[in-house]
Design an enzyme around this catalytic site. Structure first.
Site, PDB file in Angstrom:
ATOM      1  N   HIS A  82       0.810  -1.191   0.002  1.00 19.04           N
ATOM      2  CA  HIS A  82      -0.127  -0.119   0.128  1.00 19.04           C
ATOM      3  C   HIS A  82       0.837   1.276  -0.058  1.00 19.04           C
ATOM      4  O   HIS A  82       2.039   1.457   0.907  1.00 19.04           O
ATOM      5  CB  HIS A  82      -0.929  -0.083   1.241  1.00 19.04           C
ATOM      6  CG  HIS A  82      -1.675   1.224   1.348  1.00 19.04           C
ATOM      7  ND1 HIS A  82      -3.132   1.475   0.584  1.00 19.04           N
ATOM      8  CD2 HIS A  82      -1.635   2.443   2.067  1.00 19.04           C
ATOM      9  CE1 HIS A  82      -3.519   2.510   0.846  1.00 19.04           C
ATOM     10  NE2 HIS A  82      -2.669   3.165   1.689  1.00 19.04           N
ATOM     11  N   ASP A 161     -15.213   2.588   7.515  1.00 23.09           N
ATOM     12  CA  ASP A 161     -13.979   3.485   7.294  1.00 23.09           C
ATOM     13  C   ASP A 161     -14.819   4.472   6.215  1.00 23.09           C
ATOM     14  O   ASP A 161     -14.448   5.785   6.507  1.00 23.09           O
ATOM     15  CB  ASP A 161     -13.097   2.641   6.737  1.00 23.09           C
ATOM     16  CG  ASP A 161     -12.093   3.634   5.928  1.00 23.09           C
ATOM     17  OD1 ASP A 161     -11.402   4.486   7.129  1.00 23.09           O
ATOM     18  OD2 ASP A 161     -11.854   4.001   4.849  1.00 23.09           O
ATOM     19  N   ARG A 168     -15.193  12.576   9.107  1.00 29.14           N
ATOM     20  CA  ARG A 168     -13.736  13.195   9.330  1.00 29.14           C
ATOM     21  C   ARG A 168     -13.340  14.379   8.567  1.00 29.14           C
ATOM     22  O   ARG A 168     -13.021  15.398   8.835  1.00 29.14           O
ATOM     23  CB  ARG A 168     -12.694  12.259   9.381  1.00 29.14           C
ATOM     24  CG  ARG A 168     -12.872  11.284  10.501  1.00 29.14           C
ATOM     25  CD  ARG A 168     -11.722  10.159  10.306  1.00 29.14           C
ATOM     26  NE  ARG A 168     -10.331  10.419   9.902  1.00 29.14           N
ATOM     27  CZ  ARG A 168      -9.482   9.912   9.303  1.00 29.14           C
ATOM     28  NH1 ARG A 168      -9.724   8.659   8.717  1.00 29.14           N
ATOM     29  NH2 ARG A 168      -8.379  10.396   9.386  1.00 29.14           N
ATOM     30  N   SER A 183      -7.871   3.681   9.473  1.00 30.16           N
ATOM     31  CA  SER A 183      -8.517   3.728   8.289  1.00 30.16           C
ATOM     32  C   SER A 183      -7.660   2.768   7.081  1.00 30.16           C
ATOM     33  O   SER A 183      -8.260   2.141   6.421  1.00 30.16           O
ATOM     34  CB  SER A 183      -8.497   5.288   7.750  1.00 30.16           C
ATOM     35  OG  SER A 183      -8.848   5.269   6.631  1.00 30.16           O
ATOM     36  N   LYS A 187      -8.826  -1.425   5.351  1.00 28.45           N
ATOM     37  CA  LYS A 187      -8.885  -1.966   4.139  1.00 28.45           C
ATOM     38  C   LYS A 187      -8.024  -2.693   3.915  1.00 28.45           C
ATOM     39  O   LYS A 187      -8.523  -3.726   3.204  1.00 28.45           O
ATOM     40  CB  LYS A 187      -9.036  -0.715   3.307  1.00 28.45           C
ATOM     41  CG  LYS A 187      -9.940   0.288   3.254  1.00 28.45           C
ATOM     42  CD  LYS A 187      -9.960   1.657   2.745  1.00 28.45           C
ATOM     43  CE  LYS A 187      -8.980   2.763   3.505  1.00 28.45           C
ATOM     44  NZ  LYS A 187      -9.113   3.773   3.056  1.00 28.45           N
TER      45      LYS A 187
HETATM   46  N1  URA Z   1      -6.013   7.613   3.434  1.00 23.74           N
HETATM   47  C1  URA Z   1      -7.037   6.569   4.025  1.00 23.74           C
HETATM   48  O1  URA Z   1      -7.330   5.681   3.396  1.00 23.74           O
HETATM   49  N2  URA Z   1      -7.407   7.192   5.284  1.00 23.74           N
HETATM   50  C2  URA Z   1      -7.165   8.235   5.910  1.00 23.74           C
HETATM   51  O2  URA Z   1      -7.607   8.396   7.032  1.00 23.74           O
HETATM   52  C3  URA Z   1      -6.236   9.084   5.433  1.00 23.74           C
HETATM   53  C4  URA Z   1      -5.487   8.678   3.939  1.00 23.74           C
END
Ligand code: URA
Length: 433
Positions: A82, A161, A168, A183, A187
């Site tokens: 990632h 999320d 947020r 977050s 994923k």
């Molecule tokens: N990328 C994400 O997936 N989540 C965040 O909170 C910030 C950047």
């Protein structure tokens, strides 16, 4: 359990239990907890932080809020990668076949995303015929057959999320280490990998502007991954200037092919070798990091990584002939040169401004409903440390729009020339394991 008690407990800096965290995540996802209480809770986390245990419980609750992908039918250790995102980041496109060529299965879900250019999925869609959606049976079969598949992220991956992030975004609670780390990791964990290598970008073109901030985020994500039973390693890499030369969807695909042909930009190639080495190591296909790097280099030099890429494109319905003839990729109508207004060394290339210029050309989405133009973008002709004579081309703009004086000015004013050769930023800042 009452949400107001959980808010007060976090407001007062106390540690929440796993049950309290799950009560918030599940209640908010299902609509039982209103936005005002969720916003208040997120602000309490913003100010009071969370322990590693709380962060892991938050991550797992979000990961388990929707579909979780079962990759157990794929043979071998599945290692995911990632990137926290940057300008010109086409690494997934070239890294994945390199790693797959070393025998590590790459079963990847990627996104489209907002910002400078599209995400990996948009970039892949510039390949004629390429299908980004596969049934889960076909996805698994393809990885078992050719070791590589990249598909668009399922709509129901970590829905908690998605909902929390949207809140947020409008409540000033995005820049919070426990919230960002959970977050991202929710994923990754929902996507089913056994191990994870994180590329945490640092610099003007990245979410984390300083090494200290990037280190904090990297440590937080590594701790969550390891506590969740996924061996996780983070690499801090430079994003003060764009990665490689190309910024734009089809332009980046072409540059990724150049990497696989062994003639790509040095920074992109080096970053692929570094991230890839950790993926091959975690995937159990090498005993040491040096052995992993040697295997990856061999996969590049022998052409095996390029062959895997062609097989992957064909398996997902694409026509691989563009690999030998890049003119088959979408092409912009016009090319405009950005010329140096004086002679000098390139001292800085402000990555986020170059990214913004690419978005203004149409390469990226401003909102999630914007259309993107896969053919347009910017190809830098100089990088930090290079010398330019007055009148030399600093960048080539690929555009379908005619009146782009403001964009040209933006690019020109963000490639900064100086009489002295400044320091070339180091690509790899740190490895956090
Ligand atoms: N990328 C994400 O997936 N989540 C965040 O909170 C910030 C950047």
């Amino acid at each position: 359990m009452r949400m107001v008690d959980i808010i007060e407990k976090k407001r007062d800096g106390k540690e929440l239990s796993k049950e309290e965290i799950r009560f918030f995540v599940n209640g908010y996802t299902e609509g039982a907890i209103p936005d005002y209480q969720a916003a208040s809770f997120l602000m309490a986390v913003y100010f009071q932080d969370m322990t590693e245990r709380e962060r892991t419980d938050l991550t797992m609750a979000m990961a388990e809020s929707g579909d979780t992908i079962d990759l157990s039918e794929i043979e071998g250790i599945k290692v995911d990668k990632h990137s926290t995102g940057g300008v010109g980041d086409k690494v997934t496109l070239c890294l994945s076949p390199m790693v797959a060529a070393c025998g590590v299965p790459v079963a990847k879900m990627s996104g489209r995303g907002l910002g400078h250019t599209g995400g990996t999925i948009d970039k892949l869609e510039s390949i004629p015929g390429f299908q980004v959606e596969l049934s889960s049976d076909r996805f698994i079969r393809q990885v078992n057959d050719i070791k590589l598949a990249i598909v668009s992220q399922s709509g129901n991956l970590a829905p908690a999320d998605k909902k929390i992030y949207a809140l947020r975004d409008v409540t000033g609670t995005v820049p919070s280490i426990p919230l960002i780390a959970s977050s991202i990791m929710s994923k990754k964990i929902a996507s089913g990998a056994d191990a994870i290598v994180l590329d945490v970008k640092v610099g003007e073109g990245a979410f984390m502007k300083t090494v200290e901030e990037a280190e904090e985020l990297a440590h937080a994500m590594v701790a969550i991954g390891n506590r969740a039973g996924r061996k996780t390693i983070a690499i801090l890499s430079d994003m003060s200037q764009p990665l490689g030369y190309a910024v734009g969807n089809a332009l980046e695909v072409k540059e990724a092919i150049d990497v696989l042909k062994g003639r790509g930009p040095k920074d992109v190639t080096d970053l692929c070798l570094t991230i890839g080495s950790y993926m091959v190591l975690l995937g159990g296909k090498a005993q040491t990091i040096e052995e992993a790097r040697t295997k990856l280099k061999k996969a590049l030099d022998s052409g095996e990584a390029l062959e895997v890429f062609k097989r992957f494109v064909a398996a997902q319905g694409g026509d691989p002939s563009f690999v030998d003839d890049p003119s088959l990729l979408p092409q912009a109508h016009y090319k405009v040169e950005v010329q140096a207004e004086k002679s000098g060394f390139v001292k800085k290339i402000i990555a986020d401004e170059i990214g913004l210029a690419a978005m203004l050309l149409g390469a990226g989405r401003e909102t999630k409903d914007s259309e993107i133009d896969l053919s347009v973008g910017i190809v830098l002709n100089k990088k930090v440390g290079d010398y330019a004579e007055k009148g030399d081309s600093l960048a080539t703009v690929h555009t379908n729009k005619k009146n782009i004086e403001e964009i040209i000015e933006k690019i020109s004013s963000n490639i900064i020339l100086s009489e002295e050769k400044g320091e070339v930023p180091s690509l790899i800042k740190e490895i956090i394991a």
